[in-house]
Design a protein around this motif. Sequence first.
Motif, mmCIF file in Angstrom:
data_model
loop_
_atom_site.group_PDB
_atom_site.id
_atom_site.type_symbol
_atom_site.label_atom_id
_atom_site.label_comp_id
_atom_site.label_asym_id
_atom_site.label_seq_id
_atom_site.Cartn_x
_atom_site.Cartn_y
_atom_site.Cartn_z
ATOM 1 N N ILE A 94 9.183 17.642 -5.681
ATOM 2 C CA ILE A 94 8.092 17.201 -6.560
ATOM 3 C C ILE A 94 7.049 16.426 -5.759
ATOM 4 N N LEU A 95 7.496 15.557 -4.857
ATOM 5 C CA LEU A 95 6.550 14.774 -4.049
ATOM 6 C C LEU A 95 5.705 15.677 -3.158
ATOM 7 N N LYS A 96 6.303 16.721 -2.607
ATOM 8 C CA LYS A 96 5.533 17.659 -1.784
ATOM 9 C C LYS A 96 4.469 18.379 -2.611
ATOM 10 N N ILE A 97 4.819 18.733 -3.844
ATOM 11 C CA ILE A 97 3.842 19.384 -4.728
ATOM 12 C C ILE A 97 2.703 18.416 -5.058
ATOM 13 N N LEU A 98 3.045 17.155 -5.333
ATOM 14 C CA LEU A 98 2.014 16.160 -5.624
ATOM 15 C C LEU A 98 1.107 15.948 -4.413
ATOM 16 N N GLU A 99 1.685 16.024 -3.227
ATOM 17 C CA GLU A 99 0.872 15.877 -2.015
ATOM 18 C C GLU A 99 -0.084 17.063 -1.864
ATOM 19 N N ARG A 100 0.407 18.277 -2.129
ATOM 20 C CA ARG A 100 -0.461 19.459 -2.056
ATOM 21 C C ARG A 100 -1.602 19.383 -3.062
ATOM 22 N N ARG A 101 -1.363 18.746 -4.194
ATOM 23 C CA ARG A 101 -2.399 18.593 -5.218
ATOM 24 C C ARG A 101 -3.359 17.443 -4.897
ATOM 25 N N GLY A 102 -3.076 16.692 -3.849
ATOM 26 C CA GLY A 102 -3.963 15.604 -3.449
ATOM 27 C C GLY A 102 -3.757 14.303 -4.209
ATOM 28 N N LEU A 103 -2.644 14.181 -4.923
ATOM 29 C CA LEU A 103 -2.385 12.973 -5.701
ATOM 30 C C LEU A 103 -1.763 11.859 -4.877
ATOM 31 N N ILE A 104 -0.974 12.239 -3.869
ATOM 32 C CA ILE A 104 -0.300 11.258 -3.012
ATOM 33 C C ILE A 104 -0.365 11.717 -1.566
ATOM 34 N N LYS A 105 0.005 10.814 -0.672
ATOM 35 C CA LYS A 105 0.173 11.144 0.744
ATOM 36 C C LYS A 105 1.573 10.684 1.125
ATOM 37 N N ILE A 106 2.377 11.585 1.684
ATOM 38 C CA ILE A 106 3.732 11.238 2.102
ATOM 39 C C ILE A 106 3.664 10.651 3.505
ATOM 40 N N PHE A 166 12.373 7.267 -5.571
ATOM 41 C CA PHE A 166 13.545 8.043 -5.978
ATOM 42 C C PHE A 166 14.238 7.401 -7.175
ATOM 43 N N TYR A 167 14.279 6.068 -7.203
ATOM 44 C CA TYR A 167 14.894 5.374 -8.337
ATOM 45 C C TYR A 167 14.111 5.661 -9.622
ATOM 46 N N ARG A 168 12.791 5.569 -9.557
ATOM 47 C CA ARG A 168 11.958 5.801 -10.750
ATOM 48 C C ARG A 168 12.085 7.236 -11.249
ATOM 49 N N LEU A 169 11.975 8.200 -10.334
ATOM 50 C CA LEU A 169 12.059 9.602 -10.740
ATOM 51 C C LEU A 169 13.467 9.955 -11.239
ATOM 52 N N GLY A 170 14.467 9.349 -10.635
ATOM 53 C CA GLY A 170 15.837 9.590 -11.080
ATOM 54 C C GLY A 170 16.109 8.984 -12.442
ATOM 55 N N ARG A 223 0.826 -1.208 0.000
ATOM 56 C CA ARG A 223 0.000 0.000 0.000
ATOM 57 C C ARG A 223 0.861 1.260 0.000
ATOM 58 N N ILE A 224 2.006 1.167 0.666
ATOM 59 C CA ILE A 224 2.958 2.282 0.710
ATOM 60 C C ILE A 224 4.137 1.937 -0.199
ATOM 61 N N ILE A 225 4.421 2.822 -1.147
ATOM 62 C CA ILE A 225 5.563 2.627 -2.037
ATOM 63 C C ILE A 225 6.791 3.210 -1.341
ATOM 64 N N PRO A 226 7.809 2.393 -1.058
ATOM 65 C CA PRO A 226 8.992 2.876 -0.337
ATOM 66 C C PRO A 226 9.725 3.984 -1.107
ATOM 67 N N PRO A 240 6.007 9.777 6.464
ATOM 68 C CA PRO A 240 7.386 10.047 6.892
ATOM 69 C C PRO A 240 8.181 8.771 7.194
ATOM 70 N N PHE A 241 9.402 8.749 6.715
ATOM 71 C CA PHE A 241 10.384 7.678 6.922
ATOM 72 C C PHE A 241 9.994 6.354 6.261
ATOM 73 N N LYS A 242 8.915 6.325 5.484
ATOM 74 C CA LYS A 242 8.488 5.075 4.850
ATOM 75 C C LYS A 242 8.363 5.204 3.346
ATOM 76 N N GLY A 243 7.512 6.112 2.869
ATOM 77 C CA GLY A 243 7.295 6.226 1.437
ATOM 78 C C GLY A 243 6.066 7.063 1.130
ATOM 79 N N ILE A 244 5.385 6.707 0.059
ATOM 80 C CA ILE A 244 4.193 7.452 -0.341
ATOM 81 C C ILE A 244 3.021 6.495 -0.513
ATOM 82 N N ARG A 245 1.826 7.014 -0.301
ATOM 83 C CA ARG A 245 0.594 6.287 -0.567
ATOM 84 C C ARG A 245 -0.141 7.041 -1.656
#
Length: 76
Positions: free
Chosen positions: A49-61, A32-36, A24-27, A63-68
């Motif tokens: 970029i991840l913070k911007i995506l979170e502000r847009r409601g696309l993902i949830k960060i 970072f590997y995919r975006l790099g 459920r959580i992408i590490p 902390p210390f694990k990954g994104i949902r």
Amino acid sequence: MENEDFDFYKMVFREILKINCRKRIIPFPLVFYRLGTIFHFDKNNSKIILKILERRGLIKIIPFKGIRLSGQELHR
């Protein structure tokens, strides 16, 4: 043909969707590997970029694990 405006952040989100992870959580290392690999972002730019995506409601960060991924955007 639709006249749709180019949205860079949607393009980044679509690349994140291509990450092969059944959890459920992408590490963060996979994100970072995919975006790099695709966009040549370093870790700091990826975080921005991840913070911007979170502000847009696309993902949830998570902390210390990954994104949902946001459930509502997965069906678009």
